[in-house]
Design a protein around this motif. Structure first.
Motif, mmCIF file in Angstrom:
data_model
loop_
_atom_site.group_PDB
_atom_site.id
_atom_site.type_symbol
_atom_site.label_atom_id
_atom_site.label_comp_id
_atom_site.label_asym_id
_atom_site.label_seq_id
_atom_site.Cartn_x
_atom_site.Cartn_y
_atom_site.Cartn_z
ATOM 1 N N ASN A 90 -3.610 -1.147 -6.021
ATOM 2 C CA ASN A 90 -3.458 -1.172 -4.318
ATOM 3 C C ASN A 90 -4.721 -1.623 -4.007
ATOM 4 O OD1 ASN A 90 -0.851 -0.129 -4.504
ATOM 5 N ND2 ASN A 90 -1.424 1.662 -3.221
ATOM 6 N N LEU A 91 -5.358 -1.396 -4.834
ATOM 7 C CA LEU A 91 -6.747 -1.577 -3.684
ATOM 8 C C LEU A 91 -7.463 -3.298 -4.364
ATOM 9 C CD1 LEU A 91 -9.434 -1.422 -3.323
ATOM 10 C CD2 LEU A 91 -10.598 -0.915 -5.534
ATOM 11 N N HIS A 92 -5.956 -3.728 -4.757
ATOM 12 C CA HIS A 92 -6.366 -5.343 -5.033
ATOM 13 C C HIS A 92 -5.287 -5.970 -3.914
ATOM 14 C CE1 HIS A 92 -6.597 -9.411 -6.909
ATOM 15 N NE2 HIS A 92 -5.638 -9.698 -7.120
ATOM 16 N N LEU B 83 -4.693 5.227 -12.212
ATOM 17 C CA LEU B 83 -5.011 4.732 -11.876
ATOM 18 C C LEU B 83 -5.355 3.040 -12.160
ATOM 19 C CD1 LEU B 83 -8.034 6.836 -14.809
ATOM 20 C CD2 LEU B 83 -8.250 6.481 -11.749
ATOM 21 N N ALA B 84 -3.987 3.001 -12.608
ATOM 22 C CA ALA B 84 -3.444 1.687 -12.662
ATOM 23 C C ALA B 84 -3.286 1.442 -11.391
ATOM 24 C CB ALA B 84 -2.424 1.274 -14.430
ATOM 25 N N ARG C 184 7.056 2.099 -14.589
ATOM 26 C CA ARG C 184 6.917 3.354 -14.062
ATOM 27 C C ARG C 184 8.343 3.991 -13.890
ATOM 28 N NH1 ARG C 184 3.218 -0.713 -10.588
ATOM 29 N NH2 ARG C 184 1.453 -0.920 -11.553
ATOM 30 N N SER C 185 8.848 3.565 -13.166
ATOM 31 C CA SER C 185 10.567 4.229 -13.118
ATOM 32 C C SER C 185 10.794 5.177 -14.480
ATOM 33 C CB SER C 185 11.606 4.078 -11.993
ATOM 34 O OG SER C 185 12.033 2.875 -12.860
ATOM 35 N N LEU D 27 1.550 -1.361 0.154
ATOM 36 C CA LEU D 27 0.033 0.186 -0.136
ATOM 37 C C LEU D 27 0.469 1.362 -0.154
ATOM 38 C CD1 LEU D 27 -2.862 -1.175 2.296
ATOM 39 C CD2 LEU D 27 -2.416 -1.622 0.035
ATOM 40 N N ALA D 28 1.339 1.569 1.084
ATOM 41 C CA ALA D 28 2.368 2.601 1.037
ATOM 42 C C ALA D 28 3.442 2.860 0.081
ATOM 43 C CB ALA D 28 3.629 2.524 2.170
ATOM 44 N N GLN D 29 3.925 1.610 -0.761
ATOM 45 C CA GLN D 29 4.518 2.015 -2.250
ATOM 46 C C GLN D 29 3.941 2.045 -3.454
ATOM 47 O OE1 GLN D 29 6.789 -1.607 -3.176
ATOM 48 N NE2 GLN D 29 8.511 -1.030 -1.187
ATOM 49 N N GLY D 30 2.420 1.575 -3.139
ATOM 50 C CA GLY D 30 1.930 1.942 -4.062
ATOM 51 C C GLY D 30 0.812 3.293 -4.547
#
Length: 431
Positions: A272-274, A266-267, A307-308, A234-237
Motif C-alpha cells: 500500500n505504501l508503494h 506487513l506485506a 490472502r482470501s 489504499l482502501a482495499q489494502g
C-alpha cells in the motif's frame, strides 16, 4: 384601436442623396449644401454686377433682386422659423427658390448658375412623384429661361427641347434612386456586420462558458477517478491489513498463525505504501510496471487467493498483445475490485478470471460459485454488495469511460459473473 401611425415620427429625407456616401464629411457636406443656393446666388450676382455691358440701373436692379431673393431663401430654405417646418415645407422652399431663380434668370441669363441649386432641392422632395415633377420643372426652366421661357422654347425648338428635358429628368432621377438603393444596401450591410459582430462576441462568451464547464467537468471526472484509485488501492489494502491483524489477534496462543497473519499485514502495508507513492506521482498501477497485463492479472489473482483462502484460476485466450496503458489499468482495477467483492460478499469456494483477446476487443470475465444476489433492481437495492461503496457502479464507470461495455449476471445461490469488454487499442496508438 386608434391609428398608431400618427404617433410614429416621420423621417425626413437627408439633405442630398449625392452627399450621403461622404460619411467622414457628412456635417461639412450638409452645411455646404444648406448654403449652396446662397453661394450660387452670390457668385451669379457678382458676375452680373461686374458685367461691363450693364448700365448702372441694371446693376442696381440686379442687386435689389438679389437681396430680395437672398432674404426669401434664408426665410424659406436656409433658416426657416419653426412654425414653417411642416410636412410640405420643403415643397414650399423649392417653389420659392425656383421662383427667385426664374425672375433673376430672365433679368440676366448668368443666373442660370443660381437655378442649378433647384436641382439639389428637388432631389429631397417626397413622395418620389413630387421629386420627379420638381426635376422636370427645373430642367424645363433652366433650358428655356435664358431664351425667353418654356413657351418660346416650345415654339422654336419643341422636339429637341422636350427630349433634353425628359432625358435629363430621367437621368437625374435614376441616379438619385440608384444612390438611395446603394445607401440602403450599405446600411443593411452595416447592420448585418453589427449583428454578426454581436453574434461573434456572444459566441465567444459561450465558448468561454463551455471551456469553463469542460474544465469543471474534467476536474469532477478527475476527482472521481482519484476516488476510485484510492478505493481500489489504499482502501482495499487497509481493509486487508485490518483483516489480517484482526485474525492475528484472534489466533490467541497459535503463535505461528499469528505471525503469518502479521507478516501478511506487513506485506500489505508495504504494498500500500508503494501504491500510495505511485498514486502521488502518476496513478499508474504498480502491478503493470515491467510486466504485461496478463502477468499482472495472474500475480494479482495469485496473491488474492493466498490472502482470501479462496481457490482462484487465471487463464487467457487469443493472441496476447500490449494494450494502451489506460486499457490495461482499467482491466486491472476492475479485476481487483471484482475479487475484493468476491472475498467480502460472495462466500465462494472458487473463482475464475479469464482474459480473451479478440481482433478489436478484449474481454475480461470474473466468475465465482458464491451465494450471488438477486438481479432484480427492486430487491438488489438492499443488497450491500450492490449499493454500498464504489463496487459495481465504480467498475461500470471505469469501463464505460473508455468506451467499453460492462455486464453483471447473478442469481441467488448460483454465483456471479462479471464481464468487461473494452476496445483493443494497441500500445503503439498512444501519442
Amino acid at each position: 384601436m386608434g391609428d398608431n401611425r400618427a404617433m410614429i415620427p416621420r423621417r425626413e429625407p437627408p439633405p442630398s442623396a449625392f452627399l450621403l456616401p461622404l460619411r467622414d464629411d457628412a456635417r461639412l457636406g450638409a452645411r455646404i449644401e444648406c448654403l449652396l443656393p446662397l453661394l450660387l446666388l452670390g457668385v451669379a450676382a457678382v458676375v452680373s454686377v461686374a458685367n461691363p455691358q450693364h448700365s448702372p440701373e441694371q446693376r442696381w436692379q440686379v442687386i435689389a433682386y438679389t437681396l430680395v431673393s437672398a432674404a426669401v431663401i434664408v426665410f424659406t430654405d436656409t433658416a426657416p422659423p419653426p412654425w414653417w417646418r411642416t410636412r410640405w415645407w420643403r415643397v414650399g422652399a423649392f417653389l420659392a427658390l425656383l421662383g427667385c431663380a426664374s425672375v433673376l434668370t430672365l433679368l440676366d441669363p448668368v443666373f442660370t448658375v443660381f437655378t442649378i441649386a433647384a436641382f439639389f432641392r428637388a432631389l429631397i422632395l417626397r413622395p418620389k412623384s413630387v421629386m420627379l415633377a420638381g426635376l422636370a420643372v427645373t430642367s424645363a426652366l433652366i433650358h428655356s429661361l435664358p431664351g425667353g421661357g418654356p413657351l418660346v422654347a416650345l415654339q422654336t425648338w419643341p422636339y429637341t427641347y422636350l427630349v433634353i428635358v425628359v432625358v435629363q429628368t430621367a437621368a437625374v432621377a435614376s441616379g438619385v434612386l440608384l444612390s438611395e438603393r446603394l445607401v440602403a444596401q450599405s446600411e443593411e450591410r452595416r447592420a448585418l456586420v453589427a449583428e454578426l459582430r454581436a453574434a461573434m462576441e456572444e459566441n465567444a462568451g459561450l465558448h468561454q462558458q463551455l471551456l469553463v464547464q469542460a474544465r469543471e467537468s474534467g476536474m469532477l471526472d478527475e476527482r472521481q477517478r482519484l476516488s476510485r484509485e484510492i478505493h481500489d488501492t489504499l482502501a482495499q489494502g487497509l481493509a486487508g491489513i485490518i483483516t489480517q491483524l484482526t485474525a492475528a489477534r484472534q489466533a490467541g496462543t497459535a503463535a505461528e498463525e499469528a505471525a503469518r497473519r502479521v507478516d501478511t499485514a506487513l506485506a500489505l502495508a508495504r504494498e500500500n505504501l508503494h501504491q500510495a507513492r505511485r498514486a502521488v506521482h502518476a496513478l499508474t498501477p504498480g502491478e503493470l510496471d515491467g510486466s504485461g497485463l496478463c502477468d499482472a492479472l495472474a500475480a494479482v489473482t495469485t496473491r488474492w487467493a493466498e490472502r482470501s483462502g479462496i481457490a482462484a484460476e487465471f487463464s487467457t485466450s487469443g493472441t496476447v498483445r500490449a494494450l494502451h496503458p489506460e486499457i490495461e489499468a482499467t482491466l486491472l482495477r476492475v479485476t481487483q475490485e471484482a475479487l475484493a467483492n468476491v472475498a467480502k460478499h460472495a462466500r465462494a469456494s472458487r473463482t475464475v478470471v479469464t482474459v480473451t483477446y479478440l481482433p478489436d476487443q478484449v474481454a475480461l470475465d470474473i466468475r465465482d460459485d458464491g451465494v450471488g444476489f438477486d438481479d432484480d433492481p427492486v430487491t438488489r437495492a438492499d443488497d450491500d454488495s450492490w449499493s454500498n461503496g464504489y463496487g459495481i457502479p465504480g467498475m461500470r464507470h471505469r469501463v464505460q469511460r473508455i468506451a467499453g461495455h460492462f455486464v453483471v449476471e447473478s442469481e441467488r445461490g448460483a454465483g456471479t459473473a462479471i464481464s468487461a469488454t473494452v476496445p483493443a487499442v494497441a500500445a503503439m496508438a498512444e501519442a
